[in-house]
Motif scaffolding. Structure first.
Motif, PDB file in Angstrom:
ATOM      1  N   ASP A  36       0.819  -1.344   0.063  1.00  0.00           N
ATOM      2  CA  ASP A  36       0.099  -0.016   0.089  1.00  0.00           C
ATOM      3  C   ASP A  36       0.845   1.176  -0.031  1.00  0.00           C
ATOM      4  OD1 ASP A  36      -1.940   2.073   0.536  1.00  0.00           O
ATOM      5  OD2 ASP A  36      -3.078   0.616   1.702  1.00  0.00           O
ATOM      6  N   ALA A  37       1.714   1.634  -1.188  1.00  0.00           N
ATOM      7  CA  ALA A  37       2.435   2.430  -1.366  1.00  0.00           C
ATOM      8  C   ALA A  37       1.893   4.054  -0.700  1.00  0.00           C
ATOM      9  CB  ALA A  37       2.864   2.545  -2.667  1.00  0.00           C
ATOM     10  N   GLN A  38       0.611   4.360  -1.269  1.00  0.00           N
ATOM     11  CA  GLN A  38       0.199   5.524  -0.843  1.00  0.00           C
ATOM     12  C   GLN A  38       0.006   5.721   0.599  1.00  0.00           C
ATOM     13  OE1 GLN A  38       0.116   8.090  -3.160  1.00  0.00           O
ATOM     14  NE2 GLN A  38       0.981   6.377  -4.595  1.00  0.00           N
ATOM     15  N   ALA A  39      -0.542   4.880   1.187  1.00  0.00           N
ATOM     16  CA  ALA A  39      -0.860   4.872   2.768  1.00  0.00           C
ATOM     17  C   ALA A  39       0.551   4.715   3.477  1.00  0.00           C
ATOM     18  CB  ALA A  39      -1.715   3.570   3.321  1.00  0.00           C
ATOM     19  N   ALA A  41       3.497   6.168   2.234  1.00  0.00           N
ATOM     20  CA  ALA A  41       3.863   7.382   1.941  1.00  0.00           C
ATOM     21  C   ALA A  41       3.335   8.453   2.887  1.00  0.00           C
ATOM     22  CB  ALA A  41       3.783   7.657   0.632  1.00  0.00           C
ATOM     23  N   ALA A  42       2.141   8.160   3.232  1.00  0.00           N
ATOM     24  CA  ALA A  42       1.398   9.242   4.029  1.00  0.00           C
ATOM     25  C   ALA A  42       1.775   9.080   5.595  1.00  0.00           C
ATOM     26  CB  ALA A  42      -0.082   8.937   3.979  1.00  0.00           C
ATOM     27  N   GLU A  46       4.863  15.802   4.060  1.00  0.00           N
ATOM     28  CA  GLU A  46       4.998  16.087   2.445  1.00  0.00           C
ATOM     29  C   GLU A  46       6.254  16.182   2.061  1.00  0.00           C
ATOM     30  OE1 GLU A  46       2.485  16.303   0.125  1.00  0.00           O
ATOM     31  OE2 GLU A  46       0.787  16.154   1.450  1.00  0.00           O
ATOM     32  N   ARG A  61       6.465  12.544  -0.726  1.00  0.00           N
ATOM     33  CA  ARG A  61       5.628  11.138  -0.407  1.00  0.00           C
ATOM     34  C   ARG A  61       5.537  10.373  -2.059  1.00  0.00           C
ATOM     35  NH1 ARG A  61       0.673  14.051   2.865  1.00  0.00           N
ATOM     36  NH2 ARG A  61       1.595  13.808   4.886  1.00  0.00           N
ATOM     37  N   ALA A  62       5.771  11.179  -3.061  1.00  0.00           N
ATOM     38  CA  ALA A  62       5.730  10.475  -4.373  1.00  0.00           C
ATOM     39  C   ALA A  62       6.767   9.539  -4.443  1.00  0.00           C
ATOM     40  CB  ALA A  62       5.604  11.693  -5.567  1.00  0.00           C
ATOM     41  N   GLU A  63       8.096   9.975  -4.040  1.00  0.00           N
ATOM     42  CA  GLU A  63       9.353   9.255  -4.179  1.00  0.00           C
ATOM     43  C   GLU A  63       9.357   8.210  -3.247  1.00  0.00           C
ATOM     44  OE1 GLU A  63      13.024  11.282  -4.665  1.00  0.00           O
ATOM     45  OE2 GLU A  63      12.234  12.629  -6.130  1.00  0.00           O
ATOM     46  N   ALA A  65       6.507   6.473  -1.924  1.00  0.00           N
ATOM     47  CA  ALA A  65       5.604   5.621  -2.740  1.00  0.00           C
ATOM     48  C   ALA A  65       6.105   4.948  -3.784  1.00  0.00           C
ATOM     49  CB  ALA A  65       4.437   6.383  -3.182  1.00  0.00           C
ATOM     50  N   ASP A  69       6.485   0.505  -4.925  1.00  0.00           N
ATOM     51  CA  ASP A  69       6.014   0.276  -6.113  1.00  0.00           C
ATOM     52  C   ASP A  69       7.015  -0.198  -7.136  1.00  0.00           C
ATOM     53  OD1 ASP A  69       3.226   0.827  -5.648  1.00  0.00           O
ATOM     54  OD2 ASP A  69       3.191   2.849  -6.301  1.00  0.00           O
TER      55      ASP A  69
END
Length: 161
Positions: A36-39, A41-42, A46, A61-63, A65, A69
């Motif tokens: 669960d990459a987004q969770a 990263a959260a 930021e 967070r994008a990197e 996540a 992935d």
């Protein structure tokens, strides 16, 4: 220590902060194991960073996540893995905190699990001014392979309650 209402409130806040920080760190493993990459990263601020010494540094967070992935992590999950963290001593100073401890990643191979990665970790966390939740500002992770980097992470100052 006197047992005034103010002193008890201060002690209770310190305990609640430490428990919230332990919860953030404990969430990492199951989120990584299920991809669960987004969770995951959260869990970071930021502008947070995740530094895997000798491998990669993800900023934002994008990197972060993207690490979950990435093909190498998806392959690890496909084999079967378990990310275990802690326990960690924690120092809280206002809205900032430091936690130091170990992590072990177990990997499934040919019907058995073995330690795939054993590392030292130093977490720097910050209380979010908007919602009051603790989030990771920086996590440094270094293999416990005899190199000085891991020993330095484990040397980060932490204090008692």
């Amino acid at each position: 220590m006197p047992h005034t209402i103010e002193a008890l409130a201060t002690r209770l806040q310190a305990l609640e902060d430490r428990e919230a920080i332990r919860d953030v760190i404990a969430r990492y493993g199951p989120l990584a194991d299920r991809g669960d990459a987004q969770a995951l990263a959260a869990l970071w601020t930021e502008d947070g960073t995740y530094e895997v010494v000798g491998f990669a540094t993800a900023r934002g967070r994008a990197e972060i996540a993207a690490l979950i992935d990435a093909p190498y992590h998806r392959e690890l999950m496909a084999d079967g893995c378990a990310h275990l963290l802690g326990p960690v001593p924690i120092t809280v100073e206002g809205d900032s905190a430091t936690a130091v401890g170990h992590s072990v990643v177990f990997r499934h191979h040919e019907g058995t699990f073995s330690a795939f990665r054993v590392a030292a970790n130093c977490w720097t966390l910050r209380r979010d001014a908007d919602d009051g939740h603790w989030r990771v500002q920086h996590r440094a992770n270094a293999l416990l392979d005899g190199a000085e980097a891991a020993r330095l992470l484990l040397s980060a100052p932490v204090s008692g309650v």
